[in-house]
Design an enzyme around this catalytic site. Structure first.
Site, mmCIF file in Angstrom:
data_model
loop_
_atom_site.group_PDB
_atom_site.id
_atom_site.type_symbol
_atom_site.label_atom_id
_atom_site.label_comp_id
_atom_site.label_asym_id
_atom_site.label_seq_id
_atom_site.Cartn_x
_atom_site.Cartn_y
_atom_site.Cartn_z
ATOM 1 N N ARG A 15 -38.812 16.236 -73.056
ATOM 2 C CA ARG A 15 -38.333 17.413 -72.327
ATOM 3 C C ARG A 15 -39.245 17.698 -71.131
ATOM 4 N NH1 ARG A 15 -38.220 21.475 -77.369
ATOM 5 N NH2 ARG A 15 -39.852 20.002 -77.991
ATOM 6 N N LYS A 74 -44.264 21.980 -74.727
ATOM 7 C CA LYS A 74 -45.064 22.050 -75.951
ATOM 8 C C LYS A 74 -46.443 22.638 -75.688
ATOM 9 C CE LYS A 74 -43.974 21.115 -79.534
ATOM 10 N NZ LYS A 74 -43.234 21.993 -80.494
ATOM 11 N N TYR A 93 -44.216 26.955 -75.257
ATOM 12 C CA TYR A 93 -44.371 27.139 -76.704
ATOM 13 C C TYR A 93 -45.848 26.980 -77.011
ATOM 14 C CZ TYR A 93 -39.325 26.723 -77.511
ATOM 15 O OH TYR A 93 -37.978 26.924 -77.516
ATOM 16 N N HIS A 95 -47.266 28.222 -80.599
ATOM 17 C CA HIS A 95 -47.427 28.064 -82.063
ATOM 18 C C HIS A 95 -48.903 28.172 -82.452
ATOM 19 C CE1 HIS A 95 -43.262 26.832 -82.113
ATOM 20 N NE2 HIS A 95 -43.508 25.856 -81.271
ATOM 21 N N GLU A 117 -42.065 31.378 -78.068
ATOM 22 C CA GLU A 117 -41.499 31.652 -79.402
ATOM 23 C C GLU A 117 -41.733 33.065 -79.896
ATOM 24 O OE1 GLU A 117 -44.124 29.685 -78.860
ATOM 25 O OE2 GLU A 117 -45.686 30.128 -80.336
ATOM 26 N N ASP A 269 -43.760 23.370 -87.131
ATOM 27 C CA ASP A 269 -44.458 23.829 -85.915
ATOM 28 C C ASP A 269 -45.251 25.115 -86.168
ATOM 29 O OD1 ASP A 269 -42.211 25.402 -86.200
ATOM 30 O OD2 ASP A 269 -41.657 25.381 -84.092
HETATM 31 N N1 LIG Z 1 -39.890 21.244 -85.653
HETATM 32 C C1 LIG Z 1 -39.252 21.556 -84.530
HETATM 33 O O1 LIG Z 1 -39.081 20.722 -83.645
HETATM 34 C C2 LIG Z 1 -38.693 22.914 -84.323
HETATM 35 C C3 LIG Z 1 -39.084 23.919 -85.164
HETATM 36 N N2 LIG Z 1 -38.519 25.163 -85.070
HETATM 37 C C4 LIG Z 1 -39.015 26.138 -86.039
HETATM 38 O O2 LIG Z 1 -38.086 26.397 -87.081
HETATM 39 C C5 LIG Z 1 -38.487 27.610 -87.728
HETATM 40 C C6 LIG Z 1 -37.264 28.513 -87.945
HETATM 41 O O3 LIG Z 1 -36.844 29.016 -86.695
HETATM 42 P P1 LIG Z 1 -35.568 29.980 -86.537
HETATM 43 O O4 LIG Z 1 -34.473 29.562 -87.421
HETATM 44 O O5 LIG Z 1 -35.319 30.115 -85.097
HETATM 45 O O6 LIG Z 1 -36.140 31.358 -87.074
HETATM 46 P P2 LIG Z 1 -35.280 32.641 -87.472
HETATM 47 O O7 LIG Z 1 -36.191 33.805 -87.298
HETATM 48 O O8 LIG Z 1 -33.960 32.634 -86.789
HETATM 49 O O9 LIG Z 1 -34.997 32.401 -89.023
HETATM 50 C C7 LIG Z 1 -36.009 32.410 -89.973
HETATM 51 C C8 LIG Z 1 -35.422 32.890 -91.272
HETATM 52 O O10 LIG Z 1 -36.428 32.765 -92.286
HETATM 53 C C9 LIG Z 1 -36.231 33.821 -93.172
HETATM 54 N N3 LIG Z 1 -37.389 33.988 -94.017
HETATM 55 C C10 LIG Z 1 -38.591 34.563 -93.720
HETATM 56 N N4 LIG Z 1 -39.371 34.560 -94.830
HETATM 57 C C11 LIG Z 1 -38.658 33.953 -95.815
HETATM 58 C C12 LIG Z 1 -38.912 33.672 -97.167
HETATM 59 N N5 LIG Z 1 -40.068 34.014 -97.770
HETATM 60 N N6 LIG Z 1 -37.940 33.042 -97.888
HETATM 61 C C13 LIG Z 1 -36.770 32.691 -97.314
HETATM 62 N N7 LIG Z 1 -36.462 32.969 -96.040
HETATM 63 C C14 LIG Z 1 -37.401 33.587 -95.298
HETATM 64 C C15 LIG Z 1 -35.940 34.999 -92.266
HETATM 65 O O11 LIG Z 1 -35.340 36.084 -92.981
HETATM 66 C C16 LIG Z 1 -35.014 34.371 -91.249
HETATM 67 O O12 LIG Z 1 -33.646 34.522 -91.585
HETATM 68 C C17 LIG Z 1 -39.564 28.211 -86.808
HETATM 69 O O13 LIG Z 1 -40.845 27.886 -87.302
HETATM 70 C C18 LIG Z 1 -39.312 27.510 -85.491
HETATM 71 O O14 LIG Z 1 -40.422 27.535 -84.640
HETATM 72 C C19 LIG Z 1 -37.566 25.462 -84.142
HETATM 73 C C20 LIG Z 1 -37.169 24.497 -83.258
HETATM 74 C C21 LIG Z 1 -37.738 23.163 -83.241
HETATM 75 C C1 LIG Z 2 -39.710 25.242 -80.931
HETATM 76 C C2 LIG Z 2 -40.412 23.972 -80.884
HETATM 77 O O1 LIG Z 2 -41.426 23.807 -81.507
HETATM 78 C C3 LIG Z 2 -39.886 22.903 -80.090
HETATM 79 O O2 LIG Z 2 -38.804 23.059 -79.491
HETATM 80 O O3 LIG Z 2 -40.517 21.842 -80.002
#
Ligand SMILES: NC(=O)C1=CN([C@@H]2O[C@H](COP(=O)(O)OP(=O)(O)OC[C@H]3O[C@@H](n4cnc5c(N)ncnc54)[C@H](O)[C@@H]3O)[C@@H](O)[C@H]2O)C=CC1
Ligand SMILES: CC(=O)C(=O)O
Length: 374
Positions: A15, A74, A93, A95, A117, A269
């Site tokens: 990206r 990133k 981002y 993190h 974020e 992340d």
């Molecule tokens: N690895 C990667 O490339 C990427 C990672 N991410 C990550 O994915 C993760 C999720 O992001 P989003 O869905 O946008 O967040 P979001 O805020 O939309 O959803 C998170 C959900 O987790 C729930 N939650 C919180 N504590 C909980 C628990 N103890 N048990 C069950 N559910 C719980 C919340 O109620 C919420 O519905 C983040 O860490 C984000 O940074 C996002 C994009 C890319």
């Molecule tokens: C959100 C994040 O970690 C990514 O887009 O790489």
């Protein structure tokens, strides 16, 4: 203002923080944009695409970092820490909760570090995280389905099954943007889907959205243990904004999974939500096996579908970048409460409570810091 766009250096991060459309928006507002040569290549943008709308192409990362504001995708890697300096606006981002070393560098060098974020609207939405969560949520099932195939080490289960044969079981922990998009894809493939969330209202919304076609469960260790045991594909998708992800799936729960099951921890992340995930993996070497279960923990999943991701990301980041450039950071932060929540470090102070708590550092509100400065 001079805005710098370095080429991303994380493994397979294709990206780029700005498209030609974004450059045009900044230039029309009277700003200069320096793009490191080749920065857009992975997303299908050439140097000429950028110069055509008024950007200057610079030869080195150092040239791109020598700007008033640096936009990235990133979090900076150690090789980039040397570019930090007092007063630099870093918009990317970050993190920081699982990154003590980076946090310390930003504090010591007095960088104005604004994290995509943690920019948060009054309704709780995270508008600069959302598009990448949509991408990663959709990818999680595509990737999981692939690693379930025998030749990738999986148990040889087709998520949709076929008539007369059980469907695959997909369990998603966290029913936010990642979780909803994972569920959409898993249902589309014909799998049985369970979504676990701590927020009962969110579960009601998901039940309505999917018209009863997903099993919703409230998040507690009993429900998680039972669901994880039967999962062919487990997707980690929890988030507490800014904070380290809670470790909800224990090693014993992973041991209870059947061999050849797959875990895709999208929440890696923010440090990861699975106890057996002890390392970040890369697109080059995306999985490892523990207790017979395949673990996938790539922290920049959208980098693999860079064209889609760059367009989706910059659609939402550029309007904030224009505000920062037009008004200067202090006025832009004062005028926009959502943007103010994105400020993680400023003037050597940590202004994101969750990050301060993660590192046992003192917290100062961004309003307080700005008041002292003026
Ligand atoms: N690895 C990667 O490339 C990427 C990672 N991410 C990550 O994915 C993760 C999720 O992001 P989003 O869905 O946008 O967040 P979001 O805020 O939309 O959803 C998170 C959900 O987790 C729930 N939650 C919180 N504590 C909980 C628990 N103890 N048990 C069950 N559910 C719980 C919340 O109620 C919420 O519905 C983040 O860490 C984000 O940074 C996002 C994009 C890319
Ligand atoms: C959100 C994040 O970690 C990514 O887009 O790489």
């Amino acid at each position: 203002m001079i805005v710098g766009i370095p080429k991303e250096i994380k493994n397979n991060e294709n990206r780029v923080a700005i498209t030609p459309a974004g450059v045009a928006a900044l230039v029309q507002n009277g700003h200069s944009v320096r793009v490191e040569t080749g920065a857009g290549q992975g997303s299908g943008f050439t140097n000429e695409d950028y110069t055509a709308v008024g950007a200057e192409i610079v030869a080195t990362a150092a040239d791109a970092w020598a700007a008033d504001m640096v936009m990235k995708v990133k979090e900076p890697l150690p090789a980039e820490y040397g570019y930090f300096r007092e007063g630099l606006i870093l918009f990317t981002y970050l993190h920081l909760a699982p990154e003590p070393e980076l946090t310390r560098e930003l504090i010591d060098k007095k960088v104005i570090a604004i994290a995509y974020e943690t920019i948060q609207l009054d309704n709780g939405a995270l508008p600069l995280l959302m598009p990448m969560s949509e991408v990663a949520g959709r990818m999680s099932v595509q990737i999981g389905a692939q690693f379930l195939e025998k030749q990738y080490g999986g148990k040889g289960v087709l998520l949709g099954g076929v008539p007369g044969v059980p469907k695959g079981e997909v369990v998603v922990i966290g029913g936010g943007i990642v979780g909803t998009n994972a569920a959409k894809m898993a249902l589309g493939l014909g799998a049985n889907v369970t979504i676990i969330d701590v927020n009962a209202d969110r579960l009601r919304q998901l039940d309505d959205l999917f018209q009863g076609r997903v099993q919703t469960l409230i998040s507690n260790s009993f429900n998680i243990a039972n669901a994880v045991k039967k999962a062919d594909l487990l997707v980690g998708a929890v988030l507490i904004p800014g904070a380290r992800a809670p470790r909800l799936v224990t090693e014993d729960m992973v041991k209870a999974m059947t061999p050849g099951s797959v875990i895709v921890d999208v929440a890696i992340d923010q440090g990861g939500s699975i106890e057996t995930i002890d390392r970040i993996t890369t697109h080059d070497n995306p999985t490892y096996e523990k207790h017979g279960v395949i673990h996938y923990a790539v922290a920049n999943m959208p980098g693999a579908v860079a064209r889609t991701s760059t367009l989706a990301l910059t659609n939402v980041t550029v309007p904030y970048a224009v505000q920062l450039a037009n008004k200067g950071y202090a006025q832009a932060i004062r005028d926009n409460r959502a943007l103010a929540k994105g400020v993680n470090v400023i003037d050597g102070k940590v202004t994101c409570k969750a990050v301060a708590d993660a590192h046992n550092l003192p917290y100062a509100s961004v309003e307080e810091v700005l008041l002292v400065k003026n």
